[in-house]
Enzyme design. Sequence first.
Site, PDB file in Angstrom:
ATOM      1  N   PRO A 282       0.825  -1.190   0.049  1.00  0.00           N
ATOM      2  CA  PRO A 282      -0.005  -0.009   0.068  1.00  0.00           C
ATOM      3  C   PRO A 282       0.820   1.269  -0.043  1.00  0.00           C
ATOM      4  O   PRO A 282       2.126   1.366   0.655  1.00  0.00           O
ATOM      5  CB  PRO A 282      -0.946  -0.108   1.289  1.00  0.00           C
ATOM      6  CG  PRO A 282       0.024  -1.026   2.199  1.00  0.00           C
ATOM      7  CD  PRO A 282       0.932  -1.879   0.999  1.00  0.00           C
ATOM      8  N   ARG A 284      -0.847   5.138  -0.964  1.00  0.00           N
ATOM      9  CA  ARG A 284      -1.674   6.010  -0.818  1.00  0.00           C
ATOM     10  C   ARG A 284      -2.549   5.843   0.464  1.00  0.00           C
ATOM     11  O   ARG A 284      -2.632   6.840   1.192  1.00  0.00           O
ATOM     12  CB  ARG A 284      -2.710   6.082  -2.118  1.00  0.00           C
ATOM     13  CG  ARG A 284      -3.318   7.400  -1.851  1.00  0.00           C
ATOM     14  CD  ARG A 284      -4.695   7.402  -3.228  1.00  0.00           C
ATOM     15  NE  ARG A 284      -3.992   6.836  -4.338  1.00  0.00           N
ATOM     16  CZ  ARG A 284      -3.443   7.677  -5.357  1.00  0.00           C
ATOM     17  NH1 ARG A 284      -3.826   8.821  -5.074  1.00  0.00           N
ATOM     18  NH2 ARG A 284      -3.126   7.233  -6.454  1.00  0.00           N
ATOM     19  N   CYS A 350       5.105  29.772 -13.995  1.00  0.00           N
ATOM     20  CA  CYS A 350       4.658  30.297 -15.266  1.00  0.00           C
ATOM     21  C   CYS A 350       4.108  29.310 -16.190  1.00  0.00           C
ATOM     22  O   CYS A 350       4.764  29.141 -17.140  1.00  0.00           O
ATOM     23  CB  CYS A 350       5.863  31.142 -15.933  1.00  0.00           C
ATOM     24  SG  CYS A 350       6.615  32.235 -14.940  1.00  0.00           S
ATOM     25  N   GLU A 351       3.074  28.729 -15.866  1.00  0.00           N
ATOM     26  CA  GLU A 351       2.278  27.846 -16.756  1.00  0.00           C
ATOM     27  C   GLU A 351       0.421  27.921 -16.263  1.00  0.00           C
ATOM     28  O   GLU A 351       0.545  28.239 -15.154  1.00  0.00           O
ATOM     29  CB  GLU A 351       2.484  26.114 -16.209  1.00  0.00           C
ATOM     30  CG  GLU A 351       4.054  26.095 -16.291  1.00  0.00           C
ATOM     31  CD  GLU A 351       4.217  25.407 -17.650  1.00  0.00           C
ATOM     32  OE1 GLU A 351       3.603  25.376 -18.408  1.00  0.00           O
ATOM     33  OE2 GLU A 351       5.614  25.273 -17.978  1.00  0.00           O
ATOM     34  N   TYR A 378       2.126  10.931  -3.019  1.00  0.00           N
ATOM     35  CA  TYR A 378       2.426  11.438  -3.958  1.00  0.00           C
ATOM     36  C   TYR A 378       2.349  12.754  -4.012  1.00  0.00           C
ATOM     37  O   TYR A 378       1.900  13.867  -5.158  1.00  0.00           O
ATOM     38  CB  TYR A 378       1.275  10.749  -5.236  1.00  0.00           C
ATOM     39  CG  TYR A 378       1.317   9.313  -5.122  1.00  0.00           C
ATOM     40  CD1 TYR A 378       2.524   8.677  -5.511  1.00  0.00           C
ATOM     41  CD2 TYR A 378       0.159   8.699  -4.668  1.00  0.00           C
ATOM     42  CE1 TYR A 378       2.499   7.502  -5.810  1.00  0.00           C
ATOM     43  CE2 TYR A 378       0.347   7.186  -4.711  1.00  0.00           C
ATOM     44  CZ  TYR A 378       1.617   6.740  -5.086  1.00  0.00           C
ATOM     45  OH  TYR A 378       1.586   5.421  -5.130  1.00  0.00           O
TER      46      TYR A 378
HETATM   47  C1  LIG Z   1       2.691   2.755  -7.123  1.00  0.00           C
HETATM   48  C2  LIG Z   1       2.623   1.185  -6.708  1.00  0.00           C
HETATM   49  C3  LIG Z   1       2.158   0.864  -5.401  1.00  0.00           C
HETATM   50  C4  LIG Z   1       1.388   1.721  -4.538  1.00  0.00           C
HETATM   51  O1  LIG Z   1       0.029   2.135  -5.028  1.00  0.00           O
HETATM   52  P1  LIG Z   1      -0.911   2.814  -4.343  1.00  0.00           P
HETATM   53  O2  LIG Z   1      -1.961   2.760  -5.119  1.00  0.00           O
HETATM   54  O3  LIG Z   1      -0.629   3.970  -3.697  1.00  0.00           O
HETATM   55  O4  LIG Z   1      -1.301   1.971  -3.089  1.00  0.00           O
HETATM   56  C5  LIG Z   1       2.447  -0.481  -5.067  1.00  0.00           C
HETATM   57  N1  LIG Z   1       3.178  -1.266  -5.877  1.00  0.00           N
HETATM   58  C6  LIG Z   1       3.458  -0.817  -7.062  1.00  0.00           C
HETATM   59  C7  LIG Z   1       4.278  -1.922  -7.846  1.00  0.00           C
HETATM   60  C8  LIG Z   1       3.368   0.404  -7.431  1.00  0.00           C
HETATM   61  O5  LIG Z   1       3.618   0.622  -8.740  1.00  0.00           O
END
Ligand SMILES: *Cc1c(COP(=O)(O)O)cnc(C)c1O
Length: 426
Positions: A282, A284, A350-351, A378
Amino acid sequence: MNQEFSFPMPTLARSPRGLLIEQVALADVAERFGTPVYVYSRAALTDAYDAYRRALGARRSLVCCSVKANSNLGVLSVFARLGAGFDIVSGGELARVLAAGGRADHVVFSGVGKSRAEMRQALEAGIRCFNVESATELERLNGIAAEVGKTAPVALRVNPDVDPKTHPYISTGLKSNKFGVAFGDALALYRRAAALPHLRVCGIDCHIGSQLLDSAPMVEAARRMLDLVDRLAGEGLHLEHIDFGGGLGIRYRDEAAPTVGAYLAPLLKLFEGRPEELFFEPGRSLTGNAGLLLTRIEYLKPGEEKNFAIVDAAMNDLLRPSLYGGWHAVVELAERDVPKRTVDVVGPICESGDFLARGRDLAVEEGDFLALLSAGAYGMSMSSNYNSRPRAAEVLVDGQEVHLVRARETVESLYALECPLPSSQS
Ligand SMILES: *Cc1c(COP(=O)(O)O)cnc(C)c1O
């Protein structure tokens, strides 16, 4: 922000001292460390990790925090102390995990482009597993393992190609994207891996997408993986673990994000009585609602069609709104008795794409602080120095304590590795 909006972040609250995270007034953090500044809550990080541990109970399992979602050493050290594993996608992330006190033998290494140097580094560190994403990567890893005199533990990242029609939000588990090996090729690749002398086949892995709000696609992917696991067992190849990747979504606004327990329940049911260890990656759902970005309003700029709140944070600090329309709640730190105005919250870059939020009703004046919520995943990890903007500071709040876990960058550091042409050059 309407009055009924409840904070998606569990350790955030209103008080006479303004908005608090745990027991710390965010305005004090902004004054002390300046803005923009990322603020994380140790209690929220801990609770999010514990939710996984509780849901998994006595089941043999490893929860590997996705380092790309938030790679700050202070944040990683919170998870390391909780005994977490880590999901990395680069040698740089491995170095961070080790510097934060994480255990190498709890690290899984994902990613389609692992370099030879990264493979060497990970083998020498003794990571738990390489999540291999292609046939040529298998061969390369076997060769590097031979060179360094080690056996590489591998899982194949399979692409379960879960039906996009029923689950259109899935973005990484389809045939059409770069990740993983095609499901139809997996059996042959496992046979090949088993025959390579410097590999030890130990698991299977998938990661079907992000911000998933329903476990159905995950369960469907799991069924497909189980099928493969049983076929492999029939050939005498017994996998020790199954890795489900990350993907559980969070509430930013009004999304009905399931609890970790509800999300994992059908999966755990499917695996009841099976011997495999279960891995999760996990990102996010561990850090997203444990962090926010504080910013100060530099200017209120009325326009003919729109009003703008020009703030000192920008797309280089928090890219999600510009990159894919990510929505973050914007909250005033102090409740003010001034009329609300509808504004776009934009940065100084500046975008035209440099916006953090659009059409928000805020009761604010110039100089006021705002918090952009749900920015713990992120956020900082995707930040840049575009427009020669030093990256924000990061602080970790723990009860009443505030730890600076990343100092604000200096302008000099931005060009420390550069130099003008020598003066002998005309
Ligand atoms: C980005 C990623 C995650 C984490 O994803 P979330 O949506 O933030 O839980 C886990 N494993 C891999 C391989 C990823 O690329």
